[in-house]
Write an enzyme that holds these catalytic residues in place. Structure first.
Site, PDB file in Angstrom:
ATOM      1  N   GLY A   1       0.785  -1.223   0.000  1.00  0.00           N
ATOM      2  CA  GLY A   1       0.000   0.000   0.000  1.00  0.00           C
ATOM      3  C   GLY A   1       0.812   1.266   0.000  1.00  0.00           C
ATOM      4  O   GLY A   1       0.251   2.361   0.025  1.00  0.00           O
TER       5      GLY A   1
ATOM      6  N   CYS B   1     -15.429  -1.888 -27.267  1.00  0.00           N
ATOM      7  CA  CYS B   1     -16.757  -1.286 -27.405  1.00  0.00           C
ATOM      8  C   CYS B   1     -17.295  -0.943 -26.025  1.00  0.00           C
ATOM      9  O   CYS B   1     -18.361  -1.415 -25.612  1.00  0.00           O
ATOM     10  CB  CYS B   1     -17.679  -2.234 -28.148  1.00  0.00           C
ATOM     11  SG  CYS B   1     -16.995  -2.690 -29.746  1.00  0.00           S
TER      12      CYS B   1
HETATM   13  C1  LIG Z   1      -2.549  -6.106  -3.471  1.00  0.00           C
HETATM   14  C2  LIG Z   1      -1.944  -6.446  -2.172  1.00  0.00           C
HETATM   15  C3  LIG Z   1      -0.660  -5.999  -1.839  1.00  0.00           C
HETATM   16  C4  LIG Z   1       0.143  -5.065  -2.709  1.00  0.00           C
HETATM   17  O1  LIG Z   1      -0.425  -3.820  -2.813  1.00  0.00           O
HETATM   18  P1  LIG Z   1       0.409  -2.584  -3.409  1.00  0.00           P
HETATM   19  O2  LIG Z   1      -0.577  -1.473  -3.468  1.00  0.00           O
HETATM   20  O3  LIG Z   1       0.853  -3.013  -4.766  1.00  0.00           O
HETATM   21  O4  LIG Z   1       1.555  -2.325  -2.499  1.00  0.00           O
HETATM   22  C5  LIG Z   1      -0.117  -6.429  -0.646  1.00  0.00           C
HETATM   23  N1  LIG Z   1      -0.809  -7.248   0.178  1.00  0.00           N
HETATM   24  C6  LIG Z   1      -2.031  -7.702  -0.095  1.00  0.00           C
HETATM   25  C7  LIG Z   1      -2.715  -8.614   0.857  1.00  0.00           C
HETATM   26  C8  LIG Z   1      -2.652  -7.317  -1.277  1.00  0.00           C
HETATM   27  O5  LIG Z   1      -3.886  -7.756  -1.546  1.00  0.00           O
END
Ligand SMILES: *Cc1c(COP(=O)(O)O)cnc(C)c1O
Length: 419
Positions: free
Chosen positions: A228, A333
């Site tokens: 994140g 489309c």
């Molecule tokens: C998608 C996801 C991530 C990675 O998210 P980023 O935004 O790419 O850092 C990490 N952990 C889990 C559990 C996820 O679903």
């Protein structure tokens, strides 16, 4: 973010020739930039027993995963194909974090095979699904109304994780079943560039760790703060202040010197290190000016799916070119098949190359085949300057493969249908 300056300097001098050699469209990734980003992460969290488990779903290409493995990364997986990719790319036991949800016993069995993986449970009920009782287990916390942001949504309406108030009971139950070693996980923010928000989420983990220590005598072996970490997609976005995040985490982790820090970033590691290169094939003036390119949504879903901004360069545009307002569109489309809407760009001509930026994570991997459109190839700009094709473009036979060798398997249902 406009493509990182170092990546631009490595790519742009030869981009026309690369496009002529491989054909368009393609995603191209920068090996040097990926390695450097990982090294910066490890340096920032040095001394905390840090390990990055790259989120495979962000860029599931074994060539990239091998590079990450060489840099010391493990992998965050949530499905059987992702587990296979991780193992094929050099992951050792201890390098795989299995954060799945709505998981089956068969999936846990694959995760536990070949030396195993850290199992991170999305619910307490999943404890009974694990074929062999693991020595170490983690639970995913859902903090409820305290956290969350735009992409991942509000935790209290999110399907992920165990509510905060049930979390300690989950550990208690696991202890009662004889499990003695534990970790803790959370992933509640996405594409977050504010270190304070990420630290607030780490603080919640810290508080749970304290409670587990005092109520159950558990010293966590690791805490996984999730992924994140955000990147600046727009030119005026401020990048995440990594030193600020690291300093805050260091402060929190002072209370837990024996707890390793895990992270599972995808976007932060590879997002800025990839671009989608596509060629202009049609220009249409109706109520707006539409620039039609040879890539469509299957190559990059984020603009259509989230209205996400991706910065776009007109390659080799004259520096003094006037700007015009355009929509950049694919061929589906569906009217959301647009890479940009009402974007001011230098004058675009038929045959021009457009460089759609920050496609190194959640780009290729989200693609689909709606309307019979095929996914593009992936290229790697290697550290030695050679460009290597690391995935070929999809072909018609890939599209039709699930129609081949279909056993008709006629089944006569036992009951006479009502009508
Ligand atoms: C998608 C996801 C991530 C990675 O998210 P980023 O935004 O790419 O850092 C990490 N952990 C889990 C559990 C996820 O679903």
């Amino acid at each position: 973010m406009p493509i990182p300056e170092a990546f631009r300097r490595r790519l742009y001098p030869n981009l026309a020739e690369i496009a002529a050699h491989f054909g368009t469209p393609f995603h191209i990734y920068d090996e040097v930039g990926i390695r450097q980003t990982v090294r910066e992460l490890y340096a920032a969290f040095d001394g905390l027993g840090f390990q990055e488990f790259f989120a495979v779903k962000a860029l599931p290409n074994p060539h990239i995963l091998r590079i990450l493995s060489q840099e010391g990364c493990g992998f965050d997986c949530s499905s059987v194909p992702e587990l296979i990719l991780a193992r094929q790319s050099g992951a050792q036991p201890g390098d795989i974090f299995f954060t799945s949800n709505n998981t089956t016993r068969a999936e846990f069995a694959v995760a536990q095979a070949d030396g195993g993986a850290y199992l991170n449970l999305d619910d307490i009920s999943l404890l009974d699904r694990i074929p062999t009782q693991p020595e170490i287990i983690a639970f995913r916390m859902n903090p409820g109304s305290d956290m969350g942001n735009a992409i991942i949504g509000k935790p209290e309406v999110s399907k992920f994780g165990i509510p905060r108030e049930k979390l300690v009971d989950a550990y208690r139950l696991a202890q009662a079943q004889g499990i003695r070693r534990f970790g803790l996980h959370q992933m509640v923010v996405s594409n977050e560039r504010d270190a304070e928000v990420l630290l607030a989420s780490a603080q919640l983990l810290h508080d749970v760790a304290c409670q587990l220590k005092s109520e159950l005598g558990i010293t966590l072996e690791f805490t996984n703060i999730g992924g994140g970490l955000g990147i600046p997609y727009e030119p005026n976005h401020k990048p995440l202040n990594l030193p600020q995040l690291a300093a805050g985490i260091r402060e929190l982790w002072r209370d837990f010197p024996d707890t390793r820090l895990f992270m599972e970033s995808g976007r932060y590691v590879t997002g800025p290190q990839g671009v989608l290169v596509t060629r202009v094939i049609n220009i249409k003036d109706s109520y707006r000016r539409y620039i039609g390119v040879d890539a469509s949504m299957p190559a990059l879903m984020r603009p259509g799916m989230y209205g996400a901004y991706h910065h776009i360069d007109v390659y080799d545009a004259a520096p003094d070119s006037p700007q015009e307002m355009v929509d950049i569109v694919g061929s589906l489309c569906e009217n959301n098949d647009k890479f940009a809407m009402q974007r001011p760009l230098p004058t675009v001509n038929l045959g021009d190359l457009l460089v759609i930026q920050d496609t190194g994570a959640h780009g290729y991997s989200m693609g689909f085949n709606y309307n019979g459109r095929l996914r593009p190839q992936e290229l790697l700009l290697r550290a030695d300057g050679i460009i290597e094709r690391i995935r070929r473009p999809e072909t018609l036979s890939d599209y039709f493969a699930t129609l081949d060798h279909v056993a008709p398997d006629p089944f006569e249902p036992p009951r006479t249908p009502l009508n």
